[in-house]
Design an enzyme around this catalytic site. Structure first.
Site, PDB file in Angstrom:
ATOM      1  N   HIS A 160     -25.295  33.827 -12.911  1.00 57.45           N
ATOM      2  CA  HIS A 160     -23.970  33.349 -12.473  1.00 57.45           C
ATOM      3  C   HIS A 160     -23.721  31.920 -12.917  1.00 57.45           C
ATOM      4  CE1 HIS A 160     -20.365  33.608  -9.991  1.00 57.45           C
ATOM      5  NE2 HIS A 160     -20.676  32.464  -9.403  1.00 57.45           N
ATOM      6  N   HIS A 198     -20.366  29.112 -14.070  1.00 55.98           N
ATOM      7  CA  HIS A 198     -19.018  28.708 -14.473  1.00 55.98           C
ATOM      8  C   HIS A 198     -19.236  27.518 -15.406  1.00 55.98           C
ATOM      9  CE1 HIS A 198     -17.655  31.154 -11.114  1.00 55.98           C
ATOM     10  NE2 HIS A 198     -18.407  30.442 -10.300  1.00 55.98           N
ATOM     11  N   TYR A 231     -13.326  32.252 -15.727  1.00 52.74           N
ATOM     12  CA  TYR A 231     -11.959  32.372 -15.193  1.00 52.74           C
ATOM     13  C   TYR A 231     -10.997  31.282 -15.636  1.00 52.74           C
ATOM     14  CZ  TYR A 231     -13.342  29.092 -11.401  1.00 52.74           C
ATOM     15  OH  TYR A 231     -13.787  28.018 -10.672  1.00 52.74           O
ATOM     16  N   HIS A 288     -12.636  38.125  -8.791  1.00 55.91           N
ATOM     17  CA  HIS A 288     -13.209  36.837  -8.346  1.00 55.91           C
ATOM     18  C   HIS A 288     -13.793  36.884  -6.946  1.00 55.91           C
ATOM     19  CE1 HIS A 288     -13.202  32.743  -6.622  1.00 55.91           C
ATOM     20  NE2 HIS A 288     -13.525  32.361  -7.845  1.00 55.91           N
ATOM     21  N   GLU A 344     -19.579  33.509   0.978  1.00 61.90           N
ATOM     22  CA  GLU A 344     -20.273  32.256   0.676  1.00 61.90           C
ATOM     23  C   GLU A 344     -20.068  31.241   1.799  1.00 61.90           C
ATOM     24  OE1 GLU A 344     -18.691  30.284  -2.757  1.00 61.90           O
ATOM     25  OE2 GLU A 344     -20.359  28.864  -2.890  1.00 61.90           O
ATOM     26  N   HIS A 346     -23.660  35.207  -3.967  1.00 59.35           N
ATOM     27  CA  HIS A 346     -23.940  34.475  -2.725  1.00 59.35           C
ATOM     28  C   HIS A 346     -24.371  35.443  -1.608  1.00 59.35           C
ATOM     29  CE1 HIS A 346     -22.396  31.044  -4.809  1.00 59.35           C
ATOM     30  NE2 HIS A 346     -21.161  31.521  -4.851  1.00 59.35           N
ATOM     31  N   ASP A 363     -24.499  28.812 -11.171  1.00 54.72           N
ATOM     32  CA  ASP A 363     -23.163  28.717 -10.577  1.00 54.72           C
ATOM     33  C   ASP A 363     -22.361  27.482 -10.994  1.00 54.72           C
ATOM     34  OD1 ASP A 363     -20.934  29.019  -8.998  1.00 54.72           O
ATOM     35  OD2 ASP A 363     -21.956  29.042  -7.079  1.00 54.72           O
TER      36      ASP A 363
HETATM   37  C1  NGQ Z   1     -15.645  29.262  -8.345  1.00 51.08           C
HETATM   38  N1  NGQ Z   1     -17.365  28.454  -6.878  1.00 51.08           N
HETATM   39  O1  NGQ Z   1     -15.091  30.324  -8.626  1.00 51.08           O
HETATM   40  O2  NGQ Z   1     -15.894  28.408  -9.192  1.00 51.08           O
HETATM   41  C2  NGQ Z   1     -16.049  29.022  -6.918  1.00 51.08           C
HETATM   42  C3  NGQ Z   1     -15.055  28.126  -6.267  1.00 51.08           C
HETATM   43  C4  NGQ Z   1     -13.585  29.682  -5.017  1.00 51.08           C
HETATM   44  C5  NGQ Z   1     -18.168  28.735  -5.869  1.00 51.08           C
HETATM   45  N2  NGQ Z   1     -17.742  29.555  -4.966  1.00 51.08           N
HETATM   46  C6  NGQ Z   1     -13.708  28.723  -6.165  1.00 51.08           C
HETATM   47  N3  NGQ Z   1     -19.364  28.220  -5.788  1.00 51.08           N
HETATM   48  O3  NGQ Z   1     -14.562  30.264  -4.554  1.00 51.08           O
HETATM   49  O4  NGQ Z   1     -12.465  29.881  -4.589  1.00 51.08           O
HETATM   50 ZN    ZN Z   2     -19.308  31.174  -8.573  1.00 51.31          ZN
END
Ligand code: NGQ
Ligand code: ZN
Length: 451
Positions: free
Chosen positions: A55, A57, A120, A206, A234, A268, A319
């Site tokens: 995972h 980003h 994304y 997502h 999470e 998570h 992540d």
């Molecule tokens: C993300 N990151 O998609 O990058 C998310 C934040 C969300 C983590 N959850 C954005 N660690 O979850 O809305």
């Molecule tokens: Zn993530």
């Protein structure tokens, strides 16, 4: 043809001595234990499979260490996310490619051989599609090819700002699709991935915050047998909002309303009841744990013993990419278990090495989640790593992974992906060029941030 001779190797059967691994055409041709080294063999002390990083980003690597100043109000996951969105809005495709190449190089140097990119950041800064709707995905693919890491691309479907199909927020405009636009992205993503050696394609709704049930049903067929990844449970507030919306908790909702099976990876899965942990464990799905990010964002602690007792599978991911360290992901996972249970050696079976147990679980679960075979075996991909044991020549092989994870003094020496050695002596072969481009991109990005 390359032949690697390992004094010790981690095979699917366990640790074995004097292992000859014959590589050809990017795959493992044969594996023989108890075999003497022959002239021309590359000799290594300790060889293990390269670890999948399930995972990531990638773009968030650019803000690592830049969100560690305490905010004026409440500082939480949600305020971090606002900062992260602002950063995302400032990044061009060139920035993303430079940052991703640096990140993937760092992953290789850390012992990872493949990344699941939960991708994304799709659109232009104004929210409009690029001329090629997969422009950003192509940049991610180019970065993976430059660094030489295996890529499982997971294009993300994102449509809402909260449960109940709430309209997306301004700051989310670069992420948004309707199901038709997403189908177009997936077609292009398929072409891009098939041009990469070892490329795999999956899909990533997502989260239940960002995807409504009818949209989830509409996009799932686009996975075409590839992995399905979704963020779930999470944050405590996310669980509360999900309960208010549906009467069910996120993992509970998914298990009841989506075809969760071994193709799925729930990222998570931090906040589960015992019942959810057992049901997820029995489903065959992977829990995608991101221990360093979860600690950094103050998410909470996964209940590993309940999940593992139910046969649960897990892998690890970096992540937010706040820090790229395989040993630290595994150590943080085990130490959070110890701290919360006031106990020791939680993830291992009685009599077993904790370092070996953490590594073996993460390898199996990570490979499953990224749609590739796991382990050093004939026919499998030649994705390998070797340990540098030079600082501890006295170390028994049985404790090498415990030293790697807990004690230190043992690092990554070499990493091969598809039979090609990308890292040697702990250093990526293209480090200087990739780092120079990254540093230029970062200087430009920093100059774009509001003061
Ligand atoms: C993300 N990151 O998609 O990058 C998310 C934040 C969300 C983590 N959850 C954005 N660690 O979850 O809305
Ligand atoms: Zn993530």
């Amino acid at each position: 043809m390359t032949v690697i001779h390992a004094e010790t190797a981690l095979l699917p059967q366990g640790l074995r001595r004097d292992v000859r691994i014959v590589l050809s055409g990017g795959a493992i041709d044969s594996v023989e234990a108890g075999a003497a080294a022959q002239a021309g063999d590359e000799r290594h002390r300790f060889v293990l499979p390269a670890m999948p990083n399930l995972h990531s980003h990638a773009f968030q690597r650019a803000m690592a260490g830049l969100a560690e100043t305490r905010g004026r109000g409440e500082d939480s996951f949600w305020s971090w996310r606002t900062v992260m969105y602002r950063f995302a809005l400032s990044m061009t495709p060139d920035h993303v490619e430079a940052v991703a190449a640096q990140l993937y190089m760092e992953m290789l140097e850390a012992g990872f051989g493949r990344v699941g990119e939960f991708h994304y950041l799709h659109h232009d800064a104004d929210g409009g599609a690029y001329a090629d709707p997969a422009e950003m995905a192509a940049r991610i693919a180019a970065a993976s090819a430059e660094a030489g890491i295996g890529l499982t691309l997971l294009p993300v479907f994102y449509a809402h700002s909260g449960f109940g199909a709430a309209a997306p927020a301004e700051g989310q405009r670069r992420f948004i699709h309707d199901p038709d636009g997403f189908a177009r992205l997936m077609r292009r993503a398929g072409e891009i991935v098939s041009s990469l050696p070892g490329g795999r394609l999956g899909i990533a709704p997502h989260s239940l915050r960002a995807v409504a049930p009818d949209e989830l049903a509409a996009i799932l067929p686009l996975a075409g047998g590839g992995p399905v990844h979704i963020h779930a449970a999470e944050q405590v507030r996310e669980v509360e909002d999900c309960l208010a919306w549906s009467g069910a908790r996120p993992v509970e909702w998914l298990l009841e309303n989506a075809p969760v099976d071994a193709r799925w990876c729930l990222i998570h899965a931090t906040h589960m009841t015992g019942r959810e942990s057992r049901a997820l464990g029995a489903s065959g799905a992977v829990a995608g744990l991101c221990p360093v990010t979860e600690a950094n964002l103050g998410d909470g602690i996964f209940d590993a013993p309940t999940f593992l007792a139910a046969g649960g599978r897990f892998g690890v991911g970096s992540d937010s990419n706040i820090r790229i360290a395989l040993d630290e992901e595994l150590r943080t996972l085990e130490y959070t278990q110890r701290l919360s249970r006031r106990s020791r050696n939680v993830v291992a079976e009685p009599g077993g090495s904790t370092g070996l147990a953490l590594f073996s679980h993460a390898l199996q679960g990570g490979a499953q989640a990224l749609g590739v075979p796991a382990g050093i075996a004939a026919g499998g991909p030649a994705d390998l790593a070797s340990l540098d044991l030079s600082a501890a020549p006295w170390l028994p092989a049985e404790q090498a992974l415990d030293h790697f994870v807990f004690a230190g003094g043992v690092g990554i020496d070499s990493v091969w992906v598809g039979g090609r050695r990308e890292v040697e002596g702990g250093r990526h072969r293209r480090r200087d060029a990739i780092a120079a481009r990254f540093n230029a991109a970062m200087a430009d990005l920093i100059s774009r941030q509001p003061g």
